[in-house]
Design a protein around this motif. Structure first.
Motif, short mmCIF file in Angstrom:
data_model
loop_
_atom_site.label_atom_id
_atom_site.label_comp_id
_atom_site.label_asym_id
_atom_site.label_seq_id
_atom_site.Cartn_x
_atom_site.Cartn_y
_atom_site.Cartn_z
N SER A 263 0.86 -1.18 0.00
CA SER A 263 0.00 0.00 0.00
C SER A 263 0.89 1.22 0.00
O SER A 263 2.10 1.13 0.26
CB SER A 263 -0.89 0.00 1.25
OG SER A 263 -0.09 0.16 2.42
N PRO A 264 0.34 2.40 -0.28
CA PRO A 264 1.14 3.63 -0.15
C PRO A 264 1.74 3.78 1.24
O PRO A 264 2.85 4.29 1.38
CB PRO A 264 0.11 4.74 -0.45
CG PRO A 264 -0.88 4.08 -1.36
CD PRO A 264 -1.00 2.67 -0.86
N LEU B 131 5.93 -2.30 -3.67
CA LEU B 131 5.59 -1.75 -2.36
C LEU B 131 4.34 -0.89 -2.41
O LEU B 131 3.55 -0.85 -1.47
CB LEU B 131 6.76 -0.91 -1.83
CG LEU B 131 8.01 -1.68 -1.38
CD1 LEU B 131 9.15 -0.72 -1.13
CD2 LEU B 131 7.71 -2.48 -0.12
N TRP B 132 4.12 -0.19 -3.51
CA TRP B 132 3.05 0.78 -3.58
C TRP B 132 1.73 0.19 -4.06
O TRP B 132 0.67 0.45 -3.50
CB TRP B 132 3.46 1.92 -4.53
CG TRP B 132 2.48 3.05 -4.57
CD1 TRP B 132 1.33 3.16 -5.30
CD2 TRP B 132 2.56 4.26 -3.81
NE1 TRP B 132 0.70 4.35 -5.08
CE2 TRP B 132 1.44 5.06 -4.15
CE3 TRP B 132 3.48 4.76 -2.88
CZ2 TRP B 132 1.22 6.31 -3.60
CZ3 TRP B 132 3.25 6.01 -2.34
CH2 TRP B 132 2.14 6.76 -2.69
N HIS B 133 1.79 -0.65 -5.11
CA HIS B 133 0.55 -1.04 -5.80
C HIS B 133 0.04 -2.42 -5.48
O HIS B 133 -1.12 -2.70 -5.73
CB HIS B 133 0.75 -0.96 -7.32
CG HIS B 133 0.85 0.45 -7.81
ND1 HIS B 133 -0.17 1.35 -7.70
CD2 HIS B 133 1.87 1.10 -8.41
CE1 HIS B 133 0.20 2.51 -8.23
NE2 HIS B 133 1.44 2.38 -8.66
N LEU B 134 0.88 -3.32 -4.99
CA LEU B 134 0.42 -4.69 -4.85
C LEU B 134 -0.78 -4.82 -3.92
O LEU B 134 -1.58 -5.73 -4.05
CB LEU B 134 1.56 -5.59 -4.34
CG LEU B 134 2.55 -6.02 -5.40
CD1 LEU B 134 3.63 -6.88 -4.79
CD2 LEU B 134 1.86 -6.78 -6.51
N GLY B 135 -0.91 -3.88 -2.99
CA GLY B 135 -2.04 -3.96 -2.07
C GLY B 135 -3.38 -3.84 -2.77
O GLY B 135 -4.39 -4.29 -2.27
N ASN B 136 -3.40 -3.21 -3.94
CA ASN B 136 -4.66 -3.04 -4.66
C ASN B 136 -4.99 -4.23 -5.55
O ASN B 136 -6.05 -4.27 -6.15
CB ASN B 136 -4.59 -1.78 -5.54
CG ASN B 136 -4.39 -0.54 -4.69
OD1 ASN B 136 -4.92 -0.46 -3.60
ND2 ASN B 136 -3.60 0.39 -5.18
N SER B 137 -4.07 -5.19 -5.66
CA SER B 137 -4.31 -6.26 -6.62
C SER B 137 -4.20 -7.66 -6.05
O SER B 137 -4.59 -8.61 -6.69
CB SER B 137 -3.32 -6.14 -7.78
OG SER B 137 -1.99 -6.28 -7.31
N LEU B 138 -3.69 -7.81 -4.82
CA LEU B 138 -3.47 -9.15 -4.32
C LEU B 138 -4.53 -9.61 -3.32
O LEU B 138 -4.48 -10.73 -2.87
CB LEU B 138 -2.09 -9.25 -3.65
CG LEU B 138 -0.92 -9.35 -4.62
CD1 LEU B 138 0.39 -9.40 -3.84
CD2 LEU B 138 -1.02 -10.57 -5.50
#
Length: 607
Positions: A223-224, A417-424
Motif C-alpha cells: 500500500s502507499p 511496495l506501492w501497488h500490490l495492495g490493490n491487486s493481491l
C-alpha cells in the motif's frame, strides 16, 4: 604428573535424517563454523556448500551416530529435497567449467580495498584541513562510502561463508572495521541461505517488523503506507541490520553473548573514528552511500514480487488441486514428492546484469546472486564465470532465471511496495495471455474450461502399451488445438489427464525436477528403453512448465485490462512488452510427439 586434556565439546549436527558427532572432525573450513550449528539440521548448508556432496557425505560416515543424542532438540527439518539429481548435475557442470578455465574459485581476502578506502579518508581529511575545494571532500566521502558498502559484500559477507579463509591479521582488522559483523551476522545469514524467503524461517523477510514484512506484502498486498514506511526505514538499514543480527546471535549462536559484548564495546570507537576523519558534515554522506549500496543489493536480489510468486501460486492454484487430489488419492498412494531446494533458490533470487564484466567488478561479483546462493562456497569474484553455465542449464530445463537491469529492479521494487495492495487481496485466478475472453472484468470470475472426460478404457483393465500410446496421441492432438487457441490452462489440464498420469506415469509436482518423474513400469517391461521413457517424460515436463510459466495472474479489473494490452502488443518475449510466444509451445509439443514415436518404435509398431 601428566595433565589430562578435557574432552572435546560435543558437536552434534543432523544431516539428511541422521545425526553425526563431529566433535573430533577436522573440517577444512574450520571447526568453529560447525560448532556454531551444534544441535541443528544443516542438510541445506551441507549439500549447497560442497561441489561433490556425495563424496563429502562418504567422509562423514565414520562419525554417524547410531541414535540421536540424549539432549537432541526439536529440529527444523528440510521441507524440500536438499540434493536432487538436477542439483548434482548442475554442480558437475560448474565444476567442469571452473576446471576448464583454471579459475581459483575459493574465497580470497585482499588488503587492496583497504588501501583504496584509506586513500579516500586521507583525501577528505586533507581537503578539510588544507582548504581544498569542497568537491574533493564530497567526492572522497561518497567514494569511501561506496567502497565500504562494496567491501561489506566482498569481505564481511564472504567471511560469513568461510571465516577460516581470512588471514589472521586481516581477520583482526575486519573485526574492528566491520564491528564484529562476520560473527554477528553468521548464523542469521546461514538461516537466510537455508530457507530463502521462507516467511517463517528466513530472518531477512522479517527485518522491518513490525513496520512491514516482505512475505506479508506479497501474500496480502502492499500500500502507499507500506511504501512510505520503506522509504523511512531503508536509510536505517545498517543499524537495524546490526541489531537484528545481534538478537539472532543471542538466540541461536553459542558465541552470541560474547559477540554482542564485543560489538557494543567497539561500535562507538569505530564510528567515532570515521566521524573524526570525515567530519560531521561528510560522515552522513559516506554512511548514506554505504547504506544505499547495501540496501540496493538487499532489495534487488530477493525482495521482488516474483521472488514470492511461487508461494502465492501454491496458495492460489495447487491448494485447490491438492484438496481434489486428497479426495481421490487412494490411501496406499505415495505422497507427492517434495520440491527441489535448488529450484526454490532460482525462484527466490535475482541477478543484476548477470555476468556483465564491468558491473560485476563494480559490485564485487555479488550481483550474480543466483549463482552465489547455489554455490555459496565460491568467491563472489569468481561467480561471473559460473553465470553462463547456470543460465544455460536453467534454459535447457525450463527453470526460472531472473536477471534485471538496475532501473528495472528499482521500478519493480517501487511498484511492488506501492501497488500490490490493490491487486493481491481478491481471490486469485489464472489465465493464459491470449485467453482474456475467459474473464469477466467486472465480476473477476473465470469461466473454467471443461476438461475432456476421462477415457473409459483407463477405468477398466490396464491398457496394452500400444493402446495407451494411441490414447496419448489423441490427447496430444487435443492439446495442439488448445495451444493454438492460446488456452495454456487447458493444455495443462489435458497433460494431467489419466492417459498421461496413470498410464505413462507423468505426475509433475516439481517444476523442472526430472528426478520426480517416474516412468511407467508397464511400458518398461514391454521392451521400451528407460532412456526413451525418461526423454518422453522430460519433454512433457518442459511443455507443462511452459504453460505454467506463461499464465498471467488476474486479480482485478486493472489486471484484466493489462492482459488485454499484452494481447495486442507486439513482440514474442513473453514479458510485459509482448505476447507469449506460442511458437515455443508448438515446438515443445512437436518434441513430445517425436518422443512418442521413439517409444512406439521400441514396441515394434509403426506410427
Amino acid at each position: 604428573m601428566a595433565t589430562l586434556c578435557p574432552p572435546p565439546t560435543p558437536v552434534h549436527v543432523h544431516i539428511d535424517g541422521a545425526w553425526y558427532d563431529l566433535s573430533s572432525f577436522a573440517h577444512p573450513g574450520g571447526t568453529d563454523l560447525i560448532a556454531r550449528h551444534n544441535g541443528t539440521d544443516i542438510s541445506y548448508l551441507f549439500y549447497s556448500n560442497h561441489f561433490d556432496p556425495l563424496e563429502a557425505a562418504r567422509r562423514l560416515r565414520p562419525f554417524k551416530m547410531a541414535k540421536a543424542p540424549n539432549d537432541a532438540p526439536s529440529l527444523l527439518l528440510p521441507t524440500s529435497e536438499p540434493c536432487s539429481d538436477l542439483y548434482l548435475e548442475l554442480k558437475r557442470r560448474v565444476t567442469d567449467e571452473l576446471a576448464r578455465l583454471g579459475v581459483n574459485w575459493r574465497h580470497q581476502f585482499s588488503a587492496a580495498p583497504y588501501a583504496a578506502r584509506l586513500a579516500c579518508l586521507v583525501a577528505c581529511l586533507a581537503s578539510r584541513r588544507l582548504g581544498w575545494p569542497g568537491a574533493v571532500s564530497l567526492i572522497s566521502a561518497l567514494a569511501y562510502g561506496l567502497l565500504t558498502g562494496r567491501q561489506t559484500w566482498t569481505h564481511a559477507h564472504n567471511g560469513v561463508h568461510n571465516p577460516n579463509a581470512i588471514p589472521r591479521p586481516l581477520k583482526r582488522l575486519m573485526a574492528l572495521d566491520f564491528v564484529g559483523v562476520v560473527d554477528a551476522w553468521m548464523m542469521e545469514h546461514h538461516a537466510h541461505h537455508a530457507h530463502t524467503n521462507d516467511a517463517a524461517q528466513d530472518p531477512d523477510v522479517r527485518w522491518w517488523m513490525p513496520l512491514f514484512s516482505y512475505a506479508d506484502i506479497h501474500a496480502s498486498g502492499g500500500s502507499p503506507r507500506t511504501a512510505l514506511f520503506a522509504a523511512l526505514a531503508y536509510p536505517l538499514l545498517v543499524p537495524v541490520m546490526l541489531v537484528r543480527s545481534l538478537l539472532h546471535a543471542i538466540s541461536f549462536d553459542p558465541k552470541g553473548r560474547a559477540t554482542v559484548a564485543y560489538v557494543l564495546a567497539v561500535a562507538p570507537l569505530r564510528f567515532g573514528l570515521d566521524i573524526a576523519l570525515l567530519g560531521t558534515r561528510y560522515f552522513p554522506l559516506a554512511l548514506g552511500a554505504a547504506t544505499a549500496y547495501i540496501v540496493g543489493t538487499f532489495v534487488a536480489t530477493h525482495q521482488l514480487a516474483s521472488n514470492y510468486a511461487p508461494a502465492a501460486r501454491k496458495m492460489a492454484t495447487t491448494a485447490m488441486e491438492e484438496e481434489e487430489d486428497e479426495a481421490t488419492r487412494p490411501a496406499t498412494a505415495e505422497p507427492p514428492p517434495v520440491e527441489c531446494w535448488m529450484t526454490k533458490q532460482l525462484r527466490a533470487t535475482n541477478n543484476v546484469l548477470a555476468g556483465h564484466s564491468a558491473w560485476s567488478a563494480f559490485c564485487g561479483g555479488i550481483n550474480n546472486h543466483i549463482e552465489h546462493h547455489l554455490f555459496p562456497m565460491v568467491s563472489s569474484q569468481a561467480l561471473s564465470h559460473v553465470v553462463p553455465v547456470v543460465r544455460e542449464f536453467a534454459r535447457e530445463r525450463g527453470l526460472p532465471y531472473q536477471s534485471f537491469t538496475p532501473l528495472e529492479l528499482a521500478r519493480l521494487a517501487s511498484v511492488g511496495l506501492w501497488h500490490l495492495g490493490n491487486s493481491l487481496r481478491p481471490t486469485r485466478t489464472h489465465a493464459a495471455i491470449p485467453s482474456i475472453s475467459e474473464y469477466d472484468a467486472v465480476q473477476y470470475k473465470k469461466t473454467k474450461t471443461a476438461a475432456p472426460p476421462p477415457s473409459d478404457a483407463m477405468a477398466g483393465e490396464p491398457l496394452a502399451p500400444a493402446e495407451g500410446l494411441a490414447l496419448l496421441n489423441s490427447g496430444l492432438a487435443r492439446a495442439a488445438q488448445l495451444l493454438d487457441a492460446g488456452d495454456l490452462e487447458a493444455v495443462r489440464a489435458e497433460l494431467h489427464e489419466p492417459a498421461f498420469a496413470r498410464f505413462l506415469g507423468f505426475k509433475p509436482v516439481v517444476r523442472g525436477n526430472a528426478a520426480n518423474l517416474k516412468p511407467s513400469a508397464g511400458l518398461a517391461t514391454a521392451g521400451v528403453s528407460t532412456v526413451a521413457l525418461e526423454e518422453l517424460l522430460l519433454a512433457l515436463k518442459r511443455l507443462d512448465d511452459f504453460c505454467l510459466s506463461n499464465r498471467v495472474l488476474v486479480f482485478n479489473a486493472e489486471d484484466a485490462e493489462q492482459v488485454k494490452r499484452l494481447m495486442t502488443a507486439s513482440g514474442t518475449d513473453g514479458g510485459v512488452g509482448g505476447k507469449v510466444d506460442l511458437e515455443e509451445g508448438r515446438a515443445l509439443l512437436a518434441e513430445v510427439r517425436e518422443q512418442v514415436e521413439v517409444v512406439l518404435r521400441d514396441l515394434g509398431r509403426g506410427v
